[in-house]
Design a protein around this motif. Structure first.
Motif, PDB file in Angstrom:
ATOM      1  N   CYS A   1     -56.050 -37.880 -46.641  1.00 57.16           N
ATOM      2  CA  CYS A   1     -57.005 -36.691 -46.680  1.00 57.16           C
ATOM      3  C   CYS A   1     -56.800 -36.055 -47.768  1.00 57.16           C
ATOM      4  O   CYS A   1     -58.050 -35.185 -48.078  1.00 57.16           O
ATOM      5  N   CYS A   2     -55.859 -36.099 -48.634  1.00 53.55           N
ATOM      6  CA  CYS A   2     -55.717 -35.369 -49.840  1.00 53.55           C
ATOM      7  C   CYS A   2     -55.667 -36.265 -51.082  1.00 53.55           C
ATOM      8  O   CYS A   2     -55.905 -35.823 -52.282  1.00 53.55           O
ATOM      9  N   GLY A   3     -55.619 -37.614 -50.731  1.00 57.88           N
ATOM     10  CA  GLY A   3     -55.650 -38.450 -51.851  1.00 57.88           C
ATOM     11  C   GLY A   3     -57.071 -39.273 -51.891  1.00 57.88           C
ATOM     12  O   GLY A   3     -57.496 -39.595 -52.970  1.00 57.88           O
ATOM     13  N   THR A   4     -57.790 -39.376 -50.898  1.00 57.68           N
ATOM     14  CA  THR A   4     -59.178 -40.012 -50.982  1.00 57.68           C
ATOM     15  C   THR A   4     -60.183 -39.336 -50.568  1.00 57.68           C
ATOM     16  O   THR A   4     -61.400 -39.178 -51.273  1.00 57.68           O
ATOM     17  N   ALA A   5     -60.190 -38.841 -49.309  1.00 57.40           N
ATOM     18  CA  ALA A   5     -61.324 -37.979 -48.586  1.00 57.40           C
ATOM     19  C   ALA A   5     -60.929 -37.567 -47.224  1.00 57.40           C
ATOM     20  O   ALA A   5     -60.097 -37.837 -46.674  1.00 57.40           O
ATOM     21  N   TRP A   6     -61.636 -36.481 -47.074  1.00 56.00           N
ATOM     22  CA  TRP A   6     -61.348 -35.665 -45.851  1.00 56.00           C
ATOM     23  C   TRP A   6     -62.350 -36.059 -44.815  1.00 56.00           C
ATOM     24  O   TRP A   6     -63.699 -35.627 -44.799  1.00 56.00           O
ATOM     25  N   ASP A   7     -62.085 -37.188 -44.083  1.00 55.06           N
ATOM     26  CA  ASP A   7     -62.797 -37.684 -43.179  1.00 55.06           C
ATOM     27  C   ASP A   7     -62.789 -37.482 -41.874  1.00 55.06           C
ATOM     28  O   ASP A   7     -62.274 -36.425 -41.312  1.00 55.06           O
ATOM     29  N   THR A   8     -63.645 -38.017 -40.872  1.00 58.13           N
ATOM     30  CA  THR A   8     -63.615 -37.488 -39.369  1.00 58.13           C
ATOM     31  C   THR A   8     -62.107 -37.588 -38.862  1.00 58.13           C
ATOM     32  O   THR A   8     -61.816 -37.021 -38.092  1.00 58.13           O
ATOM     33  N   THR A   9     -61.242 -38.620 -39.529  1.00 58.77           N
ATOM     34  CA  THR A   9     -60.136 -38.633 -38.765  1.00 58.77           C
ATOM     35  C   THR A   9     -59.232 -37.425 -39.138  1.00 58.77           C
ATOM     36  O   THR A   9     -58.540 -36.683 -38.391  1.00 58.77           O
ATOM     37  N   CYS A  10     -59.465 -36.791 -40.505  1.00 61.79           N
ATOM     38  CA  CYS A  10     -58.737 -35.828 -40.988  1.00 61.79           C
ATOM     39  C   CYS A  10     -59.023 -34.518 -40.023  1.00 61.79           C
ATOM     40  O   CYS A  10     -58.442 -33.655 -39.663  1.00 61.79           O
ATOM     41  N   VAL A  11     -60.527 -34.561 -39.853  1.00 57.65           N
ATOM     42  CA  VAL A  11     -61.058 -33.376 -39.065  1.00 57.65           C
ATOM     43  C   VAL A  11     -60.426 -33.133 -37.648  1.00 57.65           C
ATOM     44  O   VAL A  11     -60.020 -32.273 -37.266  1.00 57.65           O
ATOM     45  N   SER A  12     -60.204 -34.522 -37.191  1.00 57.98           N
ATOM     46  CA  SER A  12     -59.556 -34.630 -35.683  1.00 57.98           C
ATOM     47  C   SER A  12     -58.249 -34.305 -35.534  1.00 57.98           C
ATOM     48  O   SER A  12     -57.695 -33.695 -34.582  1.00 57.98           O
ATOM     49  N   GLU A  13     -57.764 -34.332 -36.883  1.00 54.64           N
ATOM     50  CA  GLU A  13     -56.149 -34.035 -36.859  1.00 54.64           C
ATOM     51  C   GLU A  13     -55.794 -32.632 -37.184  1.00 54.64           C
ATOM     52  O   GLU A  13     -54.620 -32.082 -37.182  1.00 54.64           O
ATOM     53  N   VAL A  14     -56.716 -31.705 -37.373  1.00 56.04           N
ATOM     54  CA  VAL A  14     -56.843 -30.522 -37.682  1.00 56.04           C
ATOM     55  C   VAL A  14     -56.181 -29.833 -36.175  1.00 56.04           C
ATOM     56  O   VAL A  14     -55.600 -28.878 -36.380  1.00 56.04           O
ATOM     57  N   GLN A  15     -56.748 -30.400 -35.025  1.00 54.13           N
ATOM     58  CA  GLN A  15     -56.047 -30.019 -33.796  1.00 54.13           C
ATOM     59  C   GLN A  15     -54.802 -30.789 -33.350  1.00 54.13           C
ATOM     60  O   GLN A  15     -54.016 -30.043 -33.030  1.00 54.13           O
ATOM     61  N   SER A  16     -54.850 -32.135 -33.746  1.00 58.70           N
ATOM     62  CA  SER A  16     -53.605 -32.678 -33.141  1.00 58.70           C
ATOM     63  C   SER A  16     -52.330 -32.601 -34.146  1.00 58.70           C
ATOM     64  O   SER A  16     -51.399 -32.664 -33.502  1.00 58.70           O
ATOM     65  N   VAL A  17     -52.606 -32.126 -35.386  1.00 58.98           N
ATOM     66  CA  VAL A  17     -51.531 -31.938 -36.151  1.00 58.98           C
ATOM     67  C   VAL A  17     -51.111 -30.333 -36.582  1.00 58.98           C
ATOM     68  O   VAL A  17     -49.917 -29.768 -36.455  1.00 58.98           O
ATOM     69  N   CYS A  18     -52.178 -29.543 -36.420  1.00 59.11           N
ATOM     70  CA  CYS A  18     -52.217 -28.246 -37.006  1.00 59.11           C
ATOM     71  C   CYS A  18     -52.098 -27.316 -35.799  1.00 59.11           C
ATOM     72  O   CYS A  18     -51.715 -25.845 -35.816  1.00 59.11           O
ATOM     73  N   GLY A  19     -52.781 -27.575 -34.708  1.00 56.96           N
ATOM     74  CA  GLY A  19     -52.647 -26.885 -33.484  1.00 56.96           C
ATOM     75  C   GLY A  19     -53.860 -26.013 -33.446  1.00 56.96           C
ATOM     76  O   GLY A  19     -54.150 -25.042 -32.779  1.00 56.96           O
ATOM     77  N   LYS A  20     -54.977 -26.176 -34.530  1.00 54.79           N
ATOM     78  CA  LYS A  20     -56.103 -25.386 -34.455  1.00 54.79           C
ATOM     79  C   LYS A  20     -57.218 -26.281 -33.719  1.00 54.79           C
ATOM     80  O   LYS A  20     -57.280 -27.330 -33.695  1.00 54.79           O
ATOM     81  N   THR A  21     -58.516 -25.266 -33.718  1.00 51.10           N
ATOM     82  CA  THR A  21     -59.590 -25.883 -33.027  1.00 51.10           C
ATOM     83  C   THR A  21     -60.816 -26.025 -34.095  1.00 51.10           C
ATOM     84  O   THR A  21     -60.537 -25.258 -35.399  1.00 51.10           O
ATOM     85  N   CYS A  22     -61.707 -26.761 -33.693  1.00 51.25           N
ATOM     86  CA  CYS A  22     -62.969 -26.777 -34.930  1.00 51.25           C
ATOM     87  C   CYS A  22     -64.108 -26.377 -33.926  1.00 51.25           C
ATOM     88  O   CYS A  22     -65.381 -26.639 -34.444  1.00 51.25           O
ATOM     89  N   ASN A  23     -63.948 -25.963 -32.665  1.00 52.82           N
ATOM     90  CA  ASN A  23     -65.238 -25.694 -31.967  1.00 52.82           C
ATOM     91  C   ASN A  23     -65.177 -24.241 -31.670  1.00 52.82           C
ATOM     92  O   ASN A  23     -64.136 -23.667 -31.652  1.00 52.82           O
TER      93      ASN A  23
END
Length: 549
Positions: A527-549
């Motif tokens: 996510c910090c070396g290549t691209a911030w893709d859909t997996t990175c977006v989903s990890e906002v919740q699973s890793v950081c405990g935040k939401t995107c909705n």
């Protein structure tokens, strides 16, 4: 031969349903030689999608052979005498060829046509008539494109059977009524729609009911409908039929989509019930309205008239028309599944409805949305406004035209949903844009309930939904709703949006400590070396405990 160019409301139906046999054949179904009438007739049940996304790729040899024959008993019998093709059928897998054939035939042929190959247990019935001449002659490329788009639109990776509306470029006249759906989304048929034993002449709780139509009401308010014939009436939640006292039906992390509301004994007087008051589907832009469906029971079991039960008023619409029931534009599907190649069988683009359209389509079409590899044979994921030169046409057609893919331009089909959450497993993926502006932009007050973020912000600060969505409301997207959907200037784009790789710590502030980007990239350096893709977006919740909705 000519293809049929009309906007079509379709329910994507699995193979077992497409056979069209059983008690429902006793309903007064409109079957004519005209394509337009079955599609737009009030007894036409909307299509559903439930075809496995890999069905076309697994059966590419069969699809290639189909374009060189006719969709007729003789044509398919000769084709399936080839052992390599016969071996594709009845494999027990979701990608087994009979499921795909049911979709191809139902898209291509109309309701007067059916195909039964010699030695096969299945009869595949036509429904939508997009290429009815295929029964007699080999299809034109225009026909192949249109049937391909229809089949592609009927794929999802959720193993759910979800009603949709399909708009095909051409003249369009929305169906004036939407018939309720007789199967639940797990493919369970509502048993009350079965005929009772011949000795039972009355309407029982468990049999002899017939489907009527879908209506709209204001949640939690009284609804009165007029009976114009002697009948029993059952009211169901959403756009599906229901059994008596049936519990609300839902999937994990999804709102209820069906359930029992009320039942009235035989009579010809008005009935009154309370509009569903839950988190179910609502028309776009009307968060405080809900859908209901009506089932009727008549003695003797027989013809049900369209106006047997009616209703209207400030907060009630019954029956509702197709454009009122399917209000969420999903995107456009187009391509050619009959090329003989397993690569780039089709393309999809997303409408401007979605906050993160690429993420939404990945969730809808990929068996494993976290897998960065190609998801099936459907390419694309771009915004339709970027790849469809003619854009979205005006009402009543409202279909995308001239969409690019594979080096050519296509006119495919545009899909509309009853609920933007229908074809997504992840609430963040199915999040849609609020109007008149998004949550990250100051401006007019936003309607309470237009998104989970707005609901949370306005619960903490009612001013944002009653007077003005100001800068404080924007900051409360994070503080009150725990969402990282808004752009962070020092990062270049929002953490909930796909884009370039981000730099650890770019989100401090507004976040404190080391921020989400560093925490996430420590676990997923991509996510910090290549691209911030859909997996990175989903990890906002699973890793950081935040939401995107």
């Amino acid at each position: 031969m000519s293809s049929r160019r009309a906007i079509t409301s379709i329910v994507l139906v699995p193979a077992a349903i497409a056979l069209g046999c059983g008690p429902e054949e006793l309903l007064n179904e409109e079957v004519t030689t005209s394509t337009r009438e079955p599609l737009r007739g009030p007894r036409f049940e909307m299509p559903q999608n439930g075809l496995h996304p890999d069905a076309a790729r697994v059966n590419v040899e069969l699809l290639s052979a189909l374009k060189a024959t006719t969709l007729s008993d003789a044509g398919l019998s000769a084709l399936l005498n080839q052992q390599s093709l016969a071996d594709l059928f009845y494999t027990g897998a979701a990608t087994s060829a009979e499921n795909l054939m049911a979709e191809v035939v139902s898209c291509a042929l109309d309701a007067t046509q059916a195909v039964t190959p010699d030695g096969y247990a299945s009869t595949w019935r036509g429904r939508f008539g997009l290429c009815p001449g295929w029964s007699d002659t080999q299809p034109t490329q225009d026909c192949l494109d249109l049937v391909s788009a229809c089949v592609l639109a009927r794929m999802n990776a959720l193993d759910r059977e979800v009603p949709i509306s399909i708009h095909v470029p051409g003249d369009h006249e929305p169906s004036p009524r939407v018939k309720l759906h007789s199967f639940l989304r797990d493919r369970t048929r509502i048993r009350s729609l079965d005929r009772c034993p011949i000795s039972v002449m009355y309407v029982a709780d468990t049999c002899n009911w017939q489907p009527h139509f879908v209506g709209i009401c204001k949640q939690g308010t009284p609804v009165t409908l007029q009976r114009n014939a002697w009948m029993s009436v059952r009211v169901c939640n959403g756009i599906h039929a229901c059994d008596v006292d049936q519990e609300d039906q839902s999937f994990p992390d999804s709102p209820p989509y069906a359930g029992f509301v009320d039942q009235f004994t035989a009579g010809d007087t008005p009935i009154t019930f309370t509009c569903p008051d839950d988190e179910g589907a609502h028309p776009r832009g009307q968060p405080h309205h809900r859908y209901f469906s009506i089932m009727v029971g008549k003695v003797p079991y027989g013809w049900v008239e369209d106006d047997d039960i009616v209703g209207s008023g400030l907060d009630v619409t019954y029956p509702a028309d197709e454009s009122q029931v399917f209000t969420y534009p999903e995107g456009s599907f187009y391509g050619d599944i009959f090329t003989g190649s397993s690569d780039d069988l089709g393309y999809v683009c997303h409408s401007d409805l979605w906050r993160t359209g690429g993420t939404y389509l990945t969730d809808r079409l990929c068996a494993n949305p976290s897998d960065r590899a190609s998801c099936g044979a459907i390419g694309g994921r771009a915004a339709c406004r970027d790849v469809c030169g003619a854009g979205l046409s005006a009402p009543p057609e409202e279909a995308y035209r001239d969409c690019e893919g594979g080096g050519r331009v296509w006119n495919g089909v545009t899909v509309y949903l009853n609920d933007h959450r229908d074809l997504s497993r992840d609430p963040a993926s199915s999040a849609i844009v609020c109007t008149p502006h998004d949550e990250c932009t100051p401006g007019a007050p936003l309607p309470d309930g237009c998104s989970p973020v707005v609901t949370s912000v306005c619960a903490a600060d009612p001013y944002c939904c009653s007077t003005e969505w100001d800068g404080l409301c924007v900051s409360e997207v994070l503080s009150a709703a725990n969402s990282l959907m808004c752009p962070v200037p020092s990062c270049g784009h929002a953490l909930c949006t796909e884009g370039d790789a981000l730099t650890p710590g770019c989100d401090v502030p507004p976040l404190t400590s080391s921020g989400c980007v560093k925490l996430l990239c420590d676990q997923d350096p991509y996510c910090c070396g290549t691209a911030w893709d859909t997996t990175c977006v989903s990890e906002v919740q699973s890793v950081c405990g935040k939401t995107c909705n």
